[in-house]
Design an enzyme around this catalytic site. Structure first.
Site, PDB file in Angstrom:
ATOM      1  N   ASP A 192     122.593  79.692  -2.263  1.00 15.28           N
ATOM      2  CA  ASP A 192     122.137  78.596  -1.162  1.00 15.28           C
ATOM      3  C   ASP A 192     120.806  78.487  -1.550  1.00 15.28           C
ATOM      4  O   ASP A 192     120.553  78.228  -2.976  1.00 15.28           O
ATOM      5  CB  ASP A 192     121.774  79.349   0.394  1.00 15.28           C
ATOM      6  CG  ASP A 192     121.683  78.617   1.448  1.00 15.28           C
ATOM      7  OD1 ASP A 192     121.217  77.720   1.706  1.00 15.28           O
ATOM      8  OD2 ASP A 192     122.828  78.533   2.051  1.00 15.28           O
ATOM      9  N   HIS A 252     117.100  77.420   4.808  1.00 12.54           N
ATOM     10  CA  HIS A 252     118.401  77.507   5.258  1.00 12.54           C
ATOM     11  C   HIS A 252     119.141  78.906   4.750  1.00 12.54           C
ATOM     12  O   HIS A 252     119.638  79.535   5.441  1.00 12.54           O
ATOM     13  CB  HIS A 252     119.013  76.348   4.394  1.00 12.54           C
ATOM     14  CG  HIS A 252     120.522  76.423   4.755  1.00 12.54           C
ATOM     15  ND1 HIS A 252     121.513  76.936   3.903  1.00 12.54           N
ATOM     16  CD2 HIS A 252     121.153  75.748   5.804  1.00 12.54           C
ATOM     17  CE1 HIS A 252     122.757  76.636   4.285  1.00 12.54           C
ATOM     18  NE2 HIS A 252     122.564  75.997   5.555  1.00 12.54           N
ATOM     19  N   SER A 428     127.849  75.597   8.504  1.00 11.60           N
ATOM     20  CA  SER A 428     126.828  76.601   7.673  1.00 11.60           C
ATOM     21  C   SER A 428     126.524  77.779   8.555  1.00 11.60           C
ATOM     22  O   SER A 428     126.266  78.931   7.891  1.00 11.60           O
ATOM     23  CB  SER A 428     125.504  75.682   7.435  1.00 11.60           C
ATOM     24  OG  SER A 428     125.663  75.261   6.224  1.00 11.60           O
TER      25      SER A 428
END
Length: 613
Positions: A192, A252, A428
């Site tokens: 990520d 994120h 996600s």
């Protein structure tokens, strides 16, 4: 002759969706106080541009590692400089399209990355790659080095409780699961944006790696290094392409990490699903996204493979979380990296995508051997944005308008700020729910293979309480999945091959999804057939694992004998092939295992075949 992987890549995206910000002050797990709204969420638009291509030459293979005299792992082979003749063909291909093409670096699949002098459309990059392959017979495949980007959709309501863990309708039955497993001993790689240090992740993050090779993307002043922390991925207007807006940092990877393994029972913040597990941060996404070649290296490294110039991971991750997605077929580079990870026993969990479309068009969810995850809302139905279809394996809470997924974050809008919490929504967010449950399962039963984990997740999933067509086998039930992992709650069956099954007419019948067949190549002319009656709309995934010294190949046919899918990997490598029944009625699929090289007989000819649909 061994087959080559598909040469027709398509544009990729990252599958995150976004939403609410919560202040850092919290009274207890999932119950924030002094809540303040976050700035507007991200809406990253994927530009169909790249300035790199990936080229794999037939006579070049992945780097290998050996033990030195002192027992330390050292890299014994890396890519030699490009020969003059090959460089000349690269130059000519570039000149054909008015581009300067320079070699950049090699990646862990054995391919090389070439840098263009400017960004071009994916279509033009694909034409350049095809032209190079036509000029040079030694090229195995060539494809654009696509970029992935976060996709965020703003959610304007705050939600402070982790309904996704415990509510009977839309939750995952975690309280009952934690009496059986907390994920101790399992490592989950989060591929990520990296991570931010956070009080609710203290002691939960292991040493990771930053695989971003382009300093314009890395935003940390350098290329690849051992610092996987996230400096922020904010961009100014137009930085990612003409007309693209300015965007704040997403943090994120920190949000995903919190869902997996945030500290629990510590009197503050949020709870993690597998809070006994550890997170390995693998940074591949930065400003404007991240390149496929960097992501492929991250997959291979995290699963214990060798990446030239990078120290081997101390202990491989048993699970990989990829909240990534995009359009088109699974490209060769990504599939090869996934195959490599699976060959070392690593489970790969991938988001189905957020375009509210058939996930067969979403990459890497449509790659073979992954667990593709759809997102559900608080009512247990399909989230408004979630992709769907026969390639989806299971679903998990991803949130929707009015009820997002709460996890760890950072308050900085550009560079890092204070610890915070936020509710995001998307596949996600659903994906780390499943990756974390896989960690709970492997902690309970470390002997499970990637196919075991997938089949037992499916067999133990609970029915959808609301409409969720094309969302897979059901909503993941954490408690039931642990029971299945331990062998107390079902999760597949094991049978032995019965000879003679050397023809279609004598094929062994396999009637239960998740079945593992123990087979034997009796001789160098042996060929074993198995038949599955595949329901309409279902996808058959066949995974064949040979013994370490053997090279057997895998094929899937229809009843007319037409070859539908195949895999011809090398000695000791796992082969995986899929076939989807797109018709309206049940159809027969014949799976064939064929000898190519290596051992035979009751001792040296063993293999296993896993069939899931």
């Amino acid at each position: 002759m061994k087959s080559q992987q598909s040469k027709y890549p398509a544009m990729l995206k990252l599958c995150a969706v976004a939403v609410l910000g919560l202040g850092a002050g919290v009274a207890g797990a999932g119950t924030p106080t002094n809540v303040q709204a976050a700035p507007a969420g991200k809406q990253m638009v994927v530009a169909d541009l790249t300035d790199r291509i990936i080229v794999k030459y037939k006579d070049e293979s992945a780097p290998v590692a050996v033990k030195s005299a002192k027992g330390m792992a050292t890299i014994s082979r890396s890519a030699a400089p490009l020969t003059a003749s090959r460089k000349a063909l690269v130059d000519r291909a570039g000149q054909q399209f008015g581009m300067l093409v320079k070699e950049s670096h090699a990646i862990a699949t054995g391919a090389r990355v070439f840098k263009l002098d400017r960004k071009v459309s994916l279509a033009d990059a694909a034409k350049l790659a095809a032209d190079l392959k036509s000029r040079d017979a030694s090229v195995e495949y060539a494809e654009p080095d696509r970029m992935m980007h976060p996709l965020f959709t703003p959610n304007d309501s705050m939600y402070s409780q982790q309904w996704d863990y415990f509510e009977a309708t839309g939750g995952m039955n975690l309280p009952a699961a934690w009496d059986k497993s907390t994920g101790t001993g399992v490592r989950v790689a989060v591929i990520d944006t990296g991570y931010r240090p956070h009080a609710d992740l203290s002691g939960q993050i292991l040493a990771g790696y930053d695989f971003i090779s382009d300093t314009a993307v890395s935003n940390d002043g350098n290329g690849r290094d051992s610092d996987a922390s996230d400096p922020g991925d904010w961009v100014t207007a137009g930085e990612c392409g003409s007309g693209q807006p300015a965007e704040n940092s997403s943090w994120h990877g920190t949000h995903v990490a919190g869902t997996i393994a945030a500290l629990t029972n510590n009197g503050t913040g949020v709870a993690g699903i597998a809070y006994g597990a550890k997170v390995v941060p693998v940074r591949v996404l930065g400003k404007c996204g991240g390149y496929t070649s960097d992501i492929a290296d991250g997959i291979i490294w995290a699963s214990g493979g060798t990446v030239s110039g990078v120290p081997n991971i101390a202990a491989r991750a048993q699970v990989i979380n990829m909240s990534l997605g995009g359009g088109g077929a699974c490209d060769t580079t990504t599939q090869n990296a996934i195959n490599s990870a699976r060959s070392r026993g690593t489970v790969v969990v991938v988001a189905a995508g957020n375009e509210s479309q058939n996930a067969s068009n979403s990459n890497p969810a449509n790659c073979a051997g992954v667990i593709a995850v759809a997102a559900t809302n608080r009512s247990g139905g399909r989230a408004s944005y979630s992709n769907y279809g026969t390639i989806v394996d299971v679903a998990a809470p991803g949130g929707d308008t009015g009820a997002g997924i709460l996890s760890t974050l950072n308050a900085g809008t550009t560079s890092p700020g204070a610890d915070s919490y936020a509710s995001y929504m998307g596949t996600s967010m659903a994906t780390p729910h499943v990756a974390a449950v896989a960690a709970l399962m492997l902690s309970k039963n470390p002997a499970l293979t990637p196919d075991d984990v997938e089949s037992r997740l499916k067999s133990s999933a609970r029915p959808f309480p609301a409409s969720c067509s094309g969302c897979g086998a059901g909503i993941v039930d954490a408690s039931a999945a642990i029971d299945a992992a331990a062998g107390t709650g079902g999760g597949g069956t094991t049978i032995s091959e019965s000879e003679s099954n050397n023809t279609v007419s004598t094929a062994d019948s396999v009637t239960t999804s998740g079945t593992t067949v123990n087979g034997t190549m009796g001789s160098s002319t042996d060929s074993d057939y198995f038949v599955v009656q595949l329901p309409a709309g279902k996808t058959l995934t066949a995974t064949m694992t040979p013994n370490a010294s053997a090279d057997y190949d895998l094929y899937i046919y229809n009843s007319a004998g037409t070859l539908l899918s195949y895999s011809e990997n090398g000695t000791g490598s796992v082969d995986s092939a899929t076939s989807t029944n797109t018709g309206s009625s049940t159809l027969a699929r014949y799976v064939r295992v064929v000898y190519y090289a290596g051992g035979t007989g009751s001792t040296s000819g063993k293999y296993t075949l896993k069939l899931v649909w």
